[in-house]
Motif scaffolding. Structure first.
Motif, PDB file in Angstrom:
ATOM      1  N   MET A   1      21.095   1.169  36.425  1.00 27.94           N
ATOM      2  CA  MET A   1      21.505   1.436  35.045  1.00 27.94           C
ATOM      3  C   MET A   1      21.467   0.154  34.216  1.00 27.94           C
ATOM      4  SD  MET A   1      22.732   3.509  32.790  1.00 27.94           S
ATOM      5  CE  MET A   1      23.675   3.513  31.297  1.00 27.94           C
ATOM      6  N   THR A   2      22.130  -0.907  34.718  1.00 29.53           N
ATOM      7  CA  THR A   2      22.164  -2.150  33.941  1.00 29.53           C
ATOM      8  C   THR A   2      20.766  -2.730  33.806  1.00 29.53           C
ATOM      9  OG1 THR A   2      22.637  -3.348  35.956  1.00 29.53           O
ATOM     10  CG2 THR A   2      24.505  -2.698  34.646  1.00 29.53           C
ATOM     11  N   THR A   3      19.988  -2.699  34.896  1.00 25.96           N
ATOM     12  CA  THR A   3      18.640  -3.258  34.825  1.00 25.96           C
ATOM     13  C   THR A   3      17.785  -2.450  33.850  1.00 25.96           C
ATOM     14  OG1 THR A   3      18.935  -3.774  37.138  1.00 25.96           O
ATOM     15  CG2 THR A   3      16.759  -4.100  36.244  1.00 25.96           C
ATOM     16  N   TRP A   4      17.946  -1.124  33.884  1.00 27.01           N
ATOM     17  CA  TRP A   4      17.210  -0.286  32.935  1.00 27.01           C
ATOM     18  C   TRP A   4      17.555  -0.666  31.511  1.00 27.01           C
ATOM     19  CZ3 TRP A   4      12.917   1.934  33.253  1.00 27.01           C
ATOM     20  CH2 TRP A   4      12.499   2.592  34.425  1.00 27.01           C
ATOM     21  N   LEU A   5      18.858  -0.840  31.234  1.00 26.99           N
ATOM     22  CA  LEU A   5      19.276  -1.210  29.877  1.00 26.99           C
ATOM     23  C   LEU A   5      18.606  -2.518  29.460  1.00 26.99           C
ATOM     24  CD1 LEU A   5      23.088  -0.375  29.736  1.00 26.99           C
ATOM     25  CD2 LEU A   5      21.263   0.609  28.368  1.00 26.99           C
ATOM     26  N   ALA A   6      18.657  -3.523  30.355  1.00 24.08           N
ATOM     27  CA  ALA A   6      18.061  -4.814  30.020  1.00 24.08           C
ATOM     28  C   ALA A   6      16.559  -4.673  29.813  1.00 24.08           C
ATOM     29  CB  ALA A   6      18.357  -5.817  31.126  1.00 24.08           C
ATOM     30  N   LEU A   7      15.922  -3.845  30.641  1.00 31.09           N
ATOM     31  CA  LEU A   7      14.470  -3.675  30.535  1.00 31.09           C
ATOM     32  C   LEU A   7      14.105  -2.988  29.221  1.00 31.09           C
ATOM     33  CD1 LEU A   7      11.994  -4.290  32.199  1.00 31.09           C
ATOM     34  CD2 LEU A   7      12.111  -1.999  33.150  1.00 31.09           C
ATOM     35  N   ILE A   8      14.879  -1.973  28.850  1.00 29.05           N
ATOM     36  CA  ILE A   8      14.624  -1.286  27.572  1.00 29.05           C
ATOM     37  C   ILE A   8      14.833  -2.270  26.420  1.00 29.05           C
ATOM     38  CG2 ILE A   8      15.446   0.523  26.037  1.00 29.05           C
ATOM     39  CD1 ILE A   8      16.205   2.085  28.614  1.00 29.05           C
ATOM     40  N   GLY A   9      15.911  -3.089  26.540  1.00 28.75           N
ATOM     41  CA  GLY A   9      16.168  -4.105  25.516  1.00 28.75           C
ATOM     42  C   GLY A   9      14.998  -5.065  25.396  1.00 28.75           C
ATOM     43  N   ALA A  10      14.491  -5.526  26.547  1.00 25.75           N
ATOM     44  CA  ALA A  10      13.373  -6.469  26.541  1.00 25.75           C
ATOM     45  C   ALA A  10      12.160  -5.849  25.886  1.00 25.75           C
ATOM     46  CB  ALA A  10      13.054  -6.893  27.967  1.00 25.75           C
ATOM     47  N   THR A  11      11.917  -4.553  26.179  1.00 21.47           N
ATOM     48  CA  THR A  11      10.746  -3.882  25.598  1.00 21.47           C
ATOM     49  C   THR A  11      10.882  -3.770  24.092  1.00 21.47           C
ATOM     50  OG1 THR A  11      10.818  -2.596  27.614  1.00 21.47           O
ATOM     51  CG2 THR A  11       9.235  -1.907  25.943  1.00 21.47           C
ATOM     52  N   LEU A  12      12.077  -3.369  23.636  1.00 23.36           N
ATOM     53  CA  LEU A  12      12.295  -3.250  22.185  1.00 23.36           C
ATOM     54  C   LEU A  12      12.088  -4.604  21.507  1.00 23.36           C
ATOM     55  CD1 LEU A  12      15.418  -0.926  21.915  1.00 23.36           C
ATOM     56  CD2 LEU A  12      13.173  -0.568  20.873  1.00 23.36           C
ATOM     57  N   ILE A  13      12.581  -5.660  22.147  1.00 23.44           N
ATOM     58  CA  ILE A  13      12.450  -6.999  21.560  1.00 23.44           C
ATOM     59  C   ILE A  13      10.993  -7.418  21.550  1.00 23.44           C
ATOM     60  CG2 ILE A  13      12.943  -9.420  22.007  1.00 23.44           C
ATOM     61  CD1 ILE A  13      15.728  -8.568  22.921  1.00 23.44           C
ATOM     62  N   ALA A  14      10.314  -7.236  22.691  1.00 25.46           N
ATOM     63  CA  ALA A  14       8.920  -7.669  22.776  1.00 25.46           C
ATOM     64  C   ALA A  14       8.045  -6.880  21.821  1.00 25.46           C
ATOM     65  CB  ALA A  14       8.425  -7.507  24.207  1.00 25.46           C
ATOM     66  N   ALA A  15       8.404  -5.608  21.574  1.00 29.64           N
ATOM     67  CA  ALA A  15       7.561  -4.760  20.727  1.00 29.64           C
ATOM     68  C   ALA A  15       7.880  -4.911  19.249  1.00 29.64           C
ATOM     69  CB  ALA A  15       7.724  -3.301  21.146  1.00 29.64           C
ATOM     70  N   SER A  16       8.888  -5.719  18.905  1.00 31.42           N
ATOM     71  CA  SER A  16       9.340  -5.749  17.507  1.00 31.42           C
ATOM     72  C   SER A  16       8.220  -6.147  16.562  1.00 31.42           C
ATOM     73  CB  SER A  16      10.525  -6.707  17.380  1.00 31.42           C
ATOM     74  OG  SER A  16      10.119  -8.010  17.734  1.00 31.42           O
ATOM     75  N   GLY A  17       7.452  -7.168  16.957  1.00 32.36           N
ATOM     76  CA  GLY A  17       6.384  -7.632  16.069  1.00 32.36           C
ATOM     77  C   GLY A  17       5.277  -6.608  15.950  1.00 32.36           C
ATOM     78  N   LEU A  18       4.945  -5.951  17.077  1.00 33.22           N
ATOM     79  CA  LEU A  18       3.885  -4.943  17.060  1.00 33.22           C
ATOM     80  C   LEU A  18       4.299  -3.750  16.216  1.00 33.22           C
ATOM     81  CD1 LEU A  18       3.130  -5.215  20.865  1.00 33.22           C
ATOM     82  CD2 LEU A  18       1.807  -6.194  18.982  1.00 33.22           C
ATOM     83  N   LEU A  19       5.600  -3.405  16.314  1.00 29.30           N
ATOM     84  CA  LEU A  19       6.133  -2.306  15.517  1.00 29.30           C
ATOM     85  C   LEU A  19       5.952  -2.607  14.029  1.00 29.30           C
ATOM     86  CD1 LEU A  19       7.814   0.313  16.037  1.00 29.30           C
ATOM     87  CD2 LEU A  19       9.803  -1.041  15.412  1.00 29.30           C
ATOM     88  N   ALA A  20       6.248  -3.873  13.677  1.00 32.97           N
ATOM     89  CA  ALA A  20       6.132  -4.250  12.267  1.00 32.97           C
ATOM     90  C   ALA A  20       4.689  -4.159  11.795  1.00 32.97           C
ATOM     91  CB  ALA A  20       6.679  -5.663  12.073  1.00 32.97           C
ATOM     92  N   LEU A  21       3.743  -4.396  12.722  1.00 27.76           N
ATOM     93  CA  LEU A  21       2.331  -4.308  12.334  1.00 27.76           C
ATOM     94  C   LEU A  21       1.964  -2.901  11.905  1.00 27.76           C
ATOM     95  CD1 LEU A  21       0.340  -6.399  14.962  1.00 27.76           C
ATOM     96  CD2 LEU A  21       0.783  -6.920  12.578  1.00 27.76           C
ATOM     97  N   CYS A  22       2.656  -1.905  12.487  1.00 22.17           N
ATOM     98  CA  CYS A  22       2.340  -0.511  12.166  1.00 22.17           C
ATOM     99  C   CYS A  22       2.876  -0.110  10.797  1.00 22.17           C
ATOM    100  CB  CYS A  22       2.924   0.424  13.217  1.00 22.17           C
ATOM    101  SG  CYS A  22       2.398   0.021  14.871  1.00 22.17           S
ATOM    102  N   VAL A  23       3.842  -0.900  10.288  1.00 18.83           N
ATOM    103  CA  VAL A  23       4.410  -0.543   8.990  1.00 18.83           C
ATOM    104  C   VAL A  23       3.454  -0.995   7.896  1.00 18.83           C
ATOM    105  CG1 VAL A  23       6.339  -0.909   7.435  1.00 18.83           C
ATOM    106  CG2 VAL A  23       6.734  -0.757   9.879  1.00 18.83           C
ATOM    107  N   ARG A  24       2.932  -0.046   7.161  1.00 21.97           N
ATOM    108  CA  ARG A  24       1.911  -0.381   6.164  1.00 21.97           C
ATOM    109  C   ARG A  24       2.487  -0.417   4.754  1.00 21.97           C
ATOM    110  NH1 ARG A  24      -2.126  -2.801   8.019  1.00 21.97           N
ATOM    111  NH2 ARG A  24      -2.688  -2.139  10.110  1.00 21.97           N
ATOM    112  N   ARG A  25       3.775  -0.011   4.621  1.00 23.51           N
ATOM    113  CA  ARG A  25       4.292   0.145   3.266  1.00 23.51           C
ATOM    114  C   ARG A  25       5.108  -1.060   2.847  1.00 23.51           C
ATOM    115  NH1 ARG A  25       6.989   5.659   3.616  1.00 23.51           N
ATOM    116  NH2 ARG A  25       8.062   4.877   1.766  1.00 23.51           N
ATOM    117  N   GLY A  26       4.445  -2.166   2.595  1.00 26.38           N
ATOM    118  CA  GLY A  26       5.096  -3.330   2.030  1.00 26.38           C
ATOM    119  C   GLY A  26       5.618  -4.291   3.071  1.00 26.38           C
TER     120      GLY A  26
END
Lengths: 657, 304
Positions: A1-26
Motif C-alpha cells: 500500500m505505502t509503496t503503491w502510494l509513493a509510486l503513484i506519487g512519483a508517476t504524477l510528479i514525473a508526468a507533470s511536465g508532460l501533462l502540461a504539454l497536453c494543455v493547449r489553452r494558454g
C-alpha cells in the motif's frame, strides 16, 4: 500500500511536465496543470511516506522476464524519511514556479523546464523506492539527466552552458562508479536485489572497494569536498526553484546512497566511519569558508550546501564509528542527527533559495555588495529569509539546532566511550563543528545584513513590492515547518528511531535524546523574547522617541556607500582562511598624499576546480594532444602500426611460453 | 531543587551581575590610584537609562530593537544552564553545554544584525570583528569543555560540575588547569574585555562590542548593558566552577561560595585590564588560537 502510494506519487510528479504539454489553452493553464500534478503527486507520496514511518512500510515485486530478474520496489522507514523532504520541496518549488518562471514570460524554456523538473523529482523518488540495482540506476539516470536539462534552462548564457557541462561530466563520472559498485555487489551477493552482504561473505579488499566506490559515486552527487566543484556553478546557473530542488534534495539522494550501502554491510570496519568523519569536517569547514568569501548570493548558498553535507557526513561518520564498536545508542543518536539534518537542510535551504530568488527577481542582481535595505520594500520576504538564516546557522529555537545538537551529542558520546584514534577524531570534530557554527553565523549575518538591512545601495531599487502570493506561500510553509520541528522535535522521534533501526541494521536501536528539554529551551526563548518585546514596546510608547541620523562620527554627509559592505564584513575571516581560499586581489598602489582614483577588486575562485582540476585537465589534454602525431592519415602508417602490434603480441606470447 | 532554591537560582543571576562590573571598575580605579565610582554605579546607570527617551536612526527596522531583546533573553537562559554552586542549574539535560553555546550564539546573531541595520561604517566594522573573533573563541570553549566531558564521562554541565569535581581534579589536574586558562581567555574575548577589546576607549575605530551598540540609547541600551553583565556572570560562573577543585555541600553555602568566586574573577579581570594594553587587532586571532591549542593539549593529555 505505502509503496503503491509513493509510486503513484512519483508517476504524477514525473508526468507533470508532460501533462502540461497536453494543455493547449494558454500558457497560464499549462503552468497550473503542472503545479497541480506536482502537488497531487507530492501529497500522495507524502501520505505513503507517513504511513511507512507509522507501520514500517512494505515492498512490491514486478515479475520480469529478462536476465536481471524480478524488479523489486519498496518503501521502508529509511526511504520514507528521505521521501518526506523530496515531496515537500517538490510541491513548494512547483508552486513557486507559477509566479517565478511563468510560461507567459518564458515561452521558449518553460515547457522544457517543466518536463525536466518533474522527471528529475520523480527520478529521485524512484531511487528511494528501488530495491534492485538496475531500477536504482534507472532512477538515478532519470534524476541526473533531467536535472541537467533543468539546470541549463537558460542555455543562451555561456556561463549556464559551462556550468551544465561541468555538471554533466561529474554526473557521468558518478554513474560510472555506481555501475562498478553494483557489479561488485552482484559478485558479493549473487543477486541484483539490494540485499545485505552477509558477514564474511566477501574478502575485506572487496568490502573496501565497495565503500570507496560508494563514497566517490555518491559523494560526487552529494558534493563532499573535493568532489563538490560542480555544485556552486550549477546552483548559481539554474533557475532559482531548480537550485532549491538541487540543493535541498537532489544532493541528499547521494547521502541516501551512502546510508543505504552502509545498511547493506552490517559489519563495517571503523575506518569507514573515520574517513567519513574526516571528509565531513573538511567539507564543513571549507564549505563555510568558501561561502563567506562569495559575493554572489546563490553561489554563497550553494557553498553552504557543501558545509551542511559536511555536517551530515560528520554525524554519519560518528554513527559508523559507534556501530563498529557496538555502541548502539550512540550510533542511533549521531545517525538521527545526521538524518534529521538531511530533512532540516532541505527545508531551510529551500526557504533561503526561494527567498533569494524573490530578491533577485525584484532587483535584478545577485551581488551582495549591490543590495541593501530591502527589508522595507519586501518585509515578508525579509522575515522569512531571517527565519531560514537562523535555522541554517543552527540556532535555537529553530530546527537546525535540533539536528546539530544530536550530531554534537553523538560526537561527545563517541569521545566518552571509545579510546585511542577514533575517540580523538570525534573529540576533534566537536570543536571543528563549533568553528563551522561560528563561521556560518558570520556568513548569514553578512547576507541578512547586506541584503535586507541598512541603507539601500545602488541596485536596491525593488520593483513591484513584496514577492507575489504563489512565491510567498511556499516560503511561509517551509518557515513554519522549520519552526514546528524546532519547537516540537519529539514529534519526529519515532520516525527517526525507525529510520535509524533500518540504517544500522538493528531493529531495536534505541534513540535517547532530550527532545523535551530542547522543546523547553525553544519555547522559553520564544516566550521570553515576546514578553520582553511587549514590555519594551509599552515603555517606548511612553518615552519620547526621536528619529535621527545614524551616528557617523560627526561627518556631515553620510551616504549609503559608506556603510560596511558584505565583502568588508567578511574580510577578517577571509584573510584568516587565505591559506585555503587563495583570494585574488587587485589594489591600486597609493603613491602620493593625494592619490588619484583607483579600483579595488577581490575574488575567491574555487580552489579545487580552478587551481587543481582545470590545470590537471589541461595538462592531460596537452599530453594527449602529443599522441596526435601518430594520426598520419596514411594507410601505410596504419599498416605499420598493425604490423608492429602483431609483432609485439607474438613476442610477448613467445616469451611467456 | 526546593522552592527556595529555585527562587535563589532565578534571583541571583538577575540581581548580582551588574555588581561584577562595579567591582571590575573599582579594581581598575584602585590600581590606577583613583578612588573610582561607587560599587553600585552599574545599577544606577541601568535605572537612569531605563528612564530616558530613545533616538532611533531613520535607516533602521524592527531588527534594530530585536537585537537588545534577544541578547538579554539568551543571556538569561544561558545563565540558567550553568549550575550555581551545589544548587544545580535551573535547566539541566544531557548536552546542555551545546545549548549554552548556541543560545549565546543566537544573541550574537541578533546583536550583529541590529548593528548592520544602522548602515553605519563603524557599526559594520564592530560587527565584522565580533563575528570573526567569536568564531575563533568557540572552538577554544569547546576544547575546554571536552576536557570535562572526557574526564567526567558525562555531557551535561550539571553532572560535569557536580559533587565529583574534586575527584576529576585529582585525576586530571593538568588538563583541567589548561582548560581553566583557556576558558578565562574565552571569557575575556566573549565579554569584550582587554586585551581583546577596550570598552572604555573613546575612538570608534578601536572598539569592537561597544561600537556595535553605538546607536542604541535609552531603555534598549539598558537591555544591552544588562544582558552583557548577565553574560559575564554566566561565563564567570562556568569558569569559577571548572577552576576550583573543591565542592561545598548545602545550597545557600554553595551559592555564597560561587558568588565570592565570581567577585574574585571580577577583581582578576580588573587586574588584567590594568596591567595589559589592548592587542593589535591582527594579533587577536593568534591569542584565541593559542587558547584553543591549550584546550587541545588538555584533551591530548587525557588520551592513552
Amino acid at each position: 500500500m505505502t509503496t503503491w502510494l509513493a509510486l503513484i506519487g512519483a508517476t504524477l510528479i514525473a508526468a507533470s511536465g508532460l501533462l502540461a504539454l497536453c494543455v493547449r489553452r494558454g500558457p497560464q493553464l499549462a503552468d497550473r496543470a503542472a503545479a497541480a500534478s506536482l502537488a497531487a503527486g507530492a501529497v500522495t507520496a507524502l501520505a505513503g511516506s507517513v504511513l511507512a514511518l507509522w507501520n514500517g512500510g512494505d515492498s512490491l515485486l514486478f515479475e520480469a522476464g529478462f536476465p536481471g530478474g524480478d524488479l523489486r520496489l519498496g518503501l521502508d522507514a529509511l526511504s520514507a524519511l528521505f521521501l518526506l523532504p523530496v515531496a515537500v520541496l517538490t510541491a513548494a518549488c512547483g508552486t513557486y514556479a507559477l509566479a517565478y518562471f511563468p510560461a507567459a514570460a518564458h515561452p521558449r524554456e518553460a515547457a522544457r523546464l517543466r518536463v525536466s523538473f518533474g522527471l528529475s523529482s520523480g527520478g529521485m523518488i524512484l531511487v528511494l523506492l528501488a530495491r534492485h540495482s538496475l531500477v536504482f540506476l534507472a532512477g538515478w539516470e532519470i534524476m541526473a539527466i533531467a536535472a541537467f536539462f533543468a539546470v541549463t534552462a537558460d542555455d543562451r548564457d555561456a556561463e549556464v552552458r559551462d556550468a551544465g557541462f561541468l555538471y554533466l561530466v561529474s554526473t557521468r563520472a558518478s554513474t560510472l562508479c555506481l555501475v562498478a559498485l553494483f557489479a561488485l555487489h552482484r559478485v558479493a551477493t549473487g543477486s541484483f536485489d539490494l540485499v545485505p552482504i552477509g558477514a564474511g561473505a566477501v574478502p575485506p579488499a572487496i568490502q573496501s572497494a565497495l565503500f570507496v566506490l560508494a563514497l566517490t559515486g555518491f559523494g560526487l552527487k552529494a558534493g563532499l569536498v573535493p568532489l563538490h566543484y560542480w555544485l556552486p556553478p550549477a546552483h548559481a546557473a539554474a533557475p532559482t526553484h531548480v537550485s532549491a530542488l538541487l540543493s535541498g534534495v537532489l544532493i541528499k539522494v547521494g547521502i541516501y546512497g551512502i546510508v543505504r550501502v552502509v545498511s547493506l554491510v552490517p559489519d563495517t570496519p571503523p575506518w569507514w566511519g573515520e574517513s567519513l568523519l574526516v571528509i565531513g569536517v573538511v567539507s564543513a569547514v571549507l564549505g563555510v569558508a568558501f561561502a563567506l568569501a562569495q559575493h554572489d548570493v546563490k553561489r554563497l548558498l550553494a557553498y553552504h550546501s557543501v558545509e551542511n553535507i559536511g555536517i551530515i557526513a560528520i554525524g554519519l561518520g560518528a554513527a559508523l564509528i559507534a556501530r563498529a564498536a557496538g555502541h548502539w545508542q550512540t550510533a542511533a543518536l549521531a545517525l538521527a542527527g545526521s538524518l534529521l539534518h538531511v530533512a532540516n537542510h532541505a527545508l531551510f535551504k529551500g526557504l533561503l533559495f526561494l527567498g533569494a530568488g524573490a530578491v533577485v527577481q525584484r532587483t535584478g542582481t545577485r551581488s551582495l555588495d549591490a543590495l541593501g535595505g530591502i527589508a522595507n520594500a519586501m518585509p515578508v520576504t525579509a522575515l522569512l529569509f531571517l527565519v531560514g538564516a537562523v535555522s541554517i546557522v543552527g540556532l535555537p529555537p529553530l530546527n537546525g539546532f535540533v539536528s546539530e545538537f544530536l550530531v554534537y551529542s553523538g560526537l561527545l558520546r563517541v569521545a566518552i566511550a571509545a579510546d585511542g584514534g577514533p575517540w580523538l577524531l570525534a573529540a576533534l570534530a566537536a570543536p571543528a563543528l563549533a568553528l563551522v557554527g561560528g563561521l556560518a553565523l558570520a556568513s548569514f549575518a553578512k547576507v541578512v545584513g547586506s541584503v535586507f538591512l541598512g541603507a539601500p545601495r545602488h541596485a536596491s531599487r525593488v520593483e513591484g513590492g513584496d514577492a507575489p502570493g504563489p512565491m510567498l506561500a511556499p516560503m511561509a510553509g517551509l518557515a513554519a515547518t522549520c519552526a514546528a520541528i524546532g519547537i516540537a522535535p519529539f514529534a519526529l522521534a519515532p520516525a527517526l528511531a525507525a529510520a535509524c533501526a533500518v540504517a544500522l541494521g538493528r531493529p531495536e536501536a534505541p534513540l535517547a535524546a532530550p527532545f523535551g528539554a530542547l522543546s523547553l529551551v525553544a519555547l522559553a526563548t520564544l516566550a521570553l523574547c515576546a514578553l520582553l518585546a511587549l514590555a519594551l514596546r509599552a515603555r517606548l510608547r511612553r518615552a519620547p522617541l526621536a528619529a535621527g541620523l545614524t551616528w557617523d562620527c560627526g561627518y556631515a554627509a553620510p551616504s549609503a556607500r559608506m556603510q560596511y559592505s558584505a565583502s568588508s564584513f567578511a574580510e577578517p575571516l577571509v584573510r584568516a582562511f587565505s591559506f585555503a581560499l587563495l583570494p585574488r586581489t587587485r589594489a591600486p598602489r597609493l603613491a602620493a598624499v593625494f592619490p588619484g582614483s583607483g579600483a579595488f577588486h577581490s575574488e575567491v575562485v574555487d580552489a579545487v576546480l580552478d587551481r587543481l582540476l582545470v590545470p590537471a585537465a589541461r595538462a592531460f589534454a596537452d599530453a594527449a594532444g602529443r599522441l596526435r602525431a601518430l594520426q598520419r592519415g596514411s594507410v601505410h602508417a596504419y599498416l605499420l602500426y598493425v604490423w608492429l602490434a602483431l609483432f609485439a603480441l607474438l613476442a610477448v606470447t613467445g616469451m611467456s611460453r | 531543587m526546593t522552592a527556595s532554591d529555585v527562587v535563589l537560582a532565578i534571583a541571583i543571576p538577575l540581581l548580582f551581575p551588574p555588581l561584577m562590573l562595579g567591582v571590575v571598575t573599582r579594581t581598575k580605579a584602585r590600581l590606577a590610584g583613583r578612588r573610582g565610582p561607587p560599587l553600585l554605579q552599574p545599577y544606577y546607570d541601568l535605572l537612569r537609562l531605563l528612564r530616558k527617551g530613545v533616538v532611533r536612526s531613520r535607516t533602521t527596522s524592527w531588527v534594530f530593537l530585536a537585537g537588545p531583546v534577544v541578547g538579554l533573553v539568551t543571556a538569561c537562559l544561558a545563565a540558567a544552564i550553568v549550575p550555581l554552586g551545589a544548587n544545580g542549574a535551573l535547566l539541566s539535560f544531557p548536552g546542555d553545554l551545546i545549548a549554552f553555546a548556541y543560545l549565546l550564539g543566537l544573541g550574537r546573531f541578533f546583536t550583529i544584525a541590529a548593528a548592520l541595520d544602522t548602515g553605519s561604517a563603524f557599526e559594520g566594522m564592530g560587527a565584522s570583528r565580533e563575528a570573526a573573533f567569536s568564531c575563533l573563541a568557540e572552538p577554544a570553549a569547546f576544547f575546554a569543555l571536552l576536557v570535562l566531558v572526557k574526564l567526567s564521562g558525562a555531557y551535561s554541565l550539571g553532572s560535569m560540575l557536580g559533587p565529583d569535581l574534586p575527584d576529576l581534579w585529582a585525576r586530571g589536574a593538568p588538563s583541567l588547569g589548561l582548560a581553566s586558562v583557556s576558558l578565562f581567555v574565552v571569557l575575556l574575548a566573549e565579554n569584550s574585555r582587554m586585551p581583546f577589546d577596550d570598552p572604555t576607549t573613546h575612538l570608534e575605530l578601536t572598539m569592537i562590542h561597544e561600537v556595535m551598540v553605538l546607536d542604541h540609547s535609552g531603555p534598549p541600551f539598558a537591555l544591552i548593558l544588562y544582558g552583557s553583565a548577565i553574560k559575564l556572570f554566566a561565563y564567570g560562573l562556568l569558569l569559577a566552577r571548572v577552576a576550583t577543585p573543591f565542592h561545598v555541600e548545602g545550597a545557600a553555602l554553595g551559592a555564597g561560595v560561587a558568588l565570592c568566586e565570581l567577585l574574585g574573577i571580577a577583581v582578576l579581570i580588573g587586574v588584567v585590564e590594568s596591567v595589559m594594553a589592548r592587542l593589535r587587532l591582527l594579533r587577536v586571532p593568534s591569542l584565541l588560537v593559542g587558547a584553543s591549542l591549550l584546550g587541545a593539549f588538555g584533551v591530548l593529555l587525557l588520551v592513552g
